[in-house]
Design a protein around this motif. Structure first.
Motif, PDB file in Angstrom:
ATOM      1  N   LYS A   1      20.466 129.492 140.621  1.00 20.47           N
ATOM      2  CA  LYS A   1      21.045 128.209 141.008  1.00 20.47           C
ATOM      3  C   LYS A   1      20.624 127.151 139.992  1.00 20.47           C
ATOM      4  O   LYS A   1      19.725 127.375 139.178  1.00 20.47           O
ATOM      5  CB  LYS A   1      20.583 127.790 142.412  1.00 20.47           C
ATOM      6  N   GLY A   2      21.264 125.990 140.109  1.00 21.57           N
ATOM      7  CA  GLY A   2      20.873 124.870 139.269  1.00 21.57           C
ATOM      8  C   GLY A   2      21.614 124.819 137.937  1.00 21.57           C
ATOM      9  O   GLY A   2      22.427 125.694 137.612  1.00 21.57           O
TER      10      GLY A   2
ATOM     11  N   ILE B   1      25.384 120.731 130.051  1.00 24.53           N
ATOM     12  CA  ILE B   1      24.683 120.004 131.113  1.00 24.53           C
ATOM     13  C   ILE B   1      24.488 120.874 132.348  1.00 24.53           C
ATOM     14  O   ILE B   1      23.419 120.878 132.960  1.00 24.53           O
ATOM     15  CB  ILE B   1      25.455 118.718 131.466  1.00 24.53           C
ATOM     16  N   ASP B   2      25.499 121.632 132.717  1.00 28.89           N
ATOM     17  CA  ASP B   2      25.435 122.408 133.960  1.00 28.89           C
ATOM     18  C   ASP B   2      26.127 123.748 133.742  1.00 28.89           C
ATOM     19  O   ASP B   2      27.301 123.797 133.347  1.00 28.89           O
ATOM     20  CB  ASP B   2      26.113 121.633 135.093  1.00 28.89           C
ATOM     21  N   ASN B   3      25.378 124.830 134.007  1.00 31.13           N
ATOM     22  CA  ASN B   3      25.945 126.176 133.850  1.00 31.13           C
ATOM     23  C   ASN B   3      26.602 126.696 135.123  1.00 31.13           C
ATOM     24  O   ASN B   3      27.279 127.731 135.076  1.00 31.13           O
ATOM     25  CB  ASN B   3      24.850 127.167 133.434  1.00 31.13           C
ATOM     26  N   GLU B   4      26.398 126.029 136.242  1.00 27.44           N
ATOM     27  CA  GLU B   4      26.908 126.567 137.512  1.00 27.44           C
ATOM     28  C   GLU B   4      28.426 126.694 137.508  1.00 27.44           C
ATOM     29  O   GLU B   4      28.978 127.651 138.069  1.00 27.44           O
ATOM     30  CB  GLU B   4      26.453 125.679 138.675  1.00 27.44           C
ATOM     31  N   LYS B   5      29.107 125.756 136.873  1.00 27.18           N
ATOM     32  CA  LYS B   5      30.570 125.823 136.866  1.00 27.18           C
ATOM     33  C   LYS B   5      31.075 127.021 136.064  1.00 27.18           C
ATOM     34  O   LYS B   5      32.164 127.539 136.336  1.00 27.18           O
ATOM     35  CB  LYS B   5      31.148 124.530 136.307  1.00 27.18           C
ATOM     36  N   TYR B   6      30.281 127.481 135.090  1.00 31.03           N
ATOM     37  CA  TYR B   6      30.704 128.639 134.310  1.00 31.03           C
ATOM     38  C   TYR B   6      30.535 129.944 135.087  1.00 31.03           C
ATOM     39  O   TYR B   6      31.204 130.934 134.796  1.00 31.03           O
ATOM     40  CB  TYR B   6      29.914 128.717 133.003  1.00 31.03           C
ATOM     41  N   PHE B   7      29.599 129.955 136.051  1.00 25.23           N
ATOM     42  CA  PHE B   7      29.366 131.155 136.847  1.00 25.23           C
ATOM     43  C   PHE B   7      30.077 131.092 138.199  1.00 25.23           C
ATOM     44  O   PHE B   7      29.838 131.950 139.052  1.00 25.23           O
ATOM     45  CB  PHE B   7      27.863 131.350 137.076  1.00 25.23           C
TER      46      PHE B   7
END
Length: 342
Positions: A280-281, A247-253
């Motif tokens: 972002k995003g 759902i969201d890749n930001e937490k992985y980066f």
């Protein structure tokens, strides 16, 4: 067949018994006469006659035995034939059963007509995999049009609208075949797919108009909208070759943000044809190419992500999310597609 051989066997046995009954009295009468004649003769003559009569009697008995043995052999043969016939009949019947013909073929007994296509020209017994593959081929045509549009080959771009128009029956056939029932879910999906098809061909008319005016910015926006609506059609119709459950890749980066190398999207915003990385995003870290910049004041752009499992996703993101990639980069794969010889 069994009844026929049984009747023959009974008649043959009756004939044998009748022949035996006629043969025995004659032999007895001949034997009695010869014995009476031998009594009246001399001793030598009597002895000779007795031996002769016994020899004749033995020969007649042996002939009867031979006759009976031949007759019984014939009966056994007839019985064996009938029993063999009984055993062979099922296998012969099984061997003579006609093979089931396949649709569209003709046999001596049965002619099976081929499956009639429906009103869209698609056979009703075909799997939807064939339609899905044909619809995915539209993406290849879109890639070729992107290549020619970004290279400003207007003479080639003008030929694509007519080619893409020919896909209308294909998209309509898939919509009606994949979701045919009147259930609320199927009905809603049909409405959504038809909406995307209508928007797709509406954008195609805008592209045709922009190409006629040689307006590159409008052509890019029209092409971006076409790509977006086609991407939505593929998703809603279940034609994508993969499912991304992230759902969201930001937490992985969050801990590896410095691993992404890109230019400042505020000071040096990306333009059409620039290779970018989303900084972002929810799709952070994914790479692609900018295919259009919207001039409606939304400050958004359309990004075509790099190919994954044969598909290229379309994202509309704020311009400050799409940052130029730094360093030496390979060109977008649409520019590696060989152009067909005209």
């Amino acid at each position: 067949m069994i009844q026929r051989y049984s009747n023959i066997t009974i008649l043959l046995l009756c004939w044998i018994l009748r022949a035996e009954s006629f043969a025995q009295p004659n032999n007895k009468n001949g034997r009695t006469t010869r014995i009476r004649q031998s009594i009246c003769s001399t001793t030598t003559t009597t002895s000779t006659s007795v031996h002769a009569s016994l020899n004749n009697n033995d020969s007649s008995i042996s002939e009867r035995r031979k006759f009976l043995s031949h007759a019984m052999g014939a009966v056994a043969t007839m019985t064996g034939i009938s029993s063999t016939t009984i055993i062979m009949m099922p296998s012969q019947a099984l061997a003579q059963q006609p093979q089931q013909p396949t649709p569209g073929t003709t046999s001596a007994a049965v002619t099976v007509p081929p499956q009639e296509p429906n009103k869209y020209g698609v056979a009703s017994n075909k799997r939807l995999g064939g339609l899905s593959n044909k619809i995915r081929n539209i993406c290849k045509t879109m890639d070729e049009m992107q290549r020619d549009l970004m290279q400003e080959r207007w003479d080639l771009v003008e030929q694509y609208p007519a080619q893409l128009r020919s896909y209308v029956p294909l998209l309509t056939a898939y919509t009606d075949s994949a979701f045919p029932s009147e259930a609320p879910s199927d009905w809603g999906l049909r409405v959504a797919l038809r909406y995307e098809v209508g928007r797709y061909f509406g954008c195609l008319e805008r592209l045709k108009s922009a190409v006629a005016k040689r307006n590159l910015s409008e052509a890019y926006v029209a092409y971006s909208d076409m790509s977006l609506h086609l991407d939505r059609y593929l998703r809603v119709g279940g034609i994508y070759t993969f499912y991304d459950n992230v759902i969201d890749n930001e937490k992985y980066f969050a801990e590896y943000d410095s691993a992404l190398v890109y230019s400042d999207p505020i000071k040096d915003p990306a333009d059409v044809r620039d290779l970018v990385v989303l900084c972002k995003g929810p799709d952070k870290g994914k790479t692609g190419i900018v295919i259009g910049i919207y001039q409606d004041g939304s400050e958004t752009c359309a990004v075509k992500l790099d190919r994954y499992k044969g598909m290229r996703e379309i994202r509309v993101v704020p311009r400050n999310w799409a940052a130029k990639r730094l360093g030496e980069q390979e060109p977008d794969d649409v520019f590696l597609i060989p152009r067909k010889a005209s």
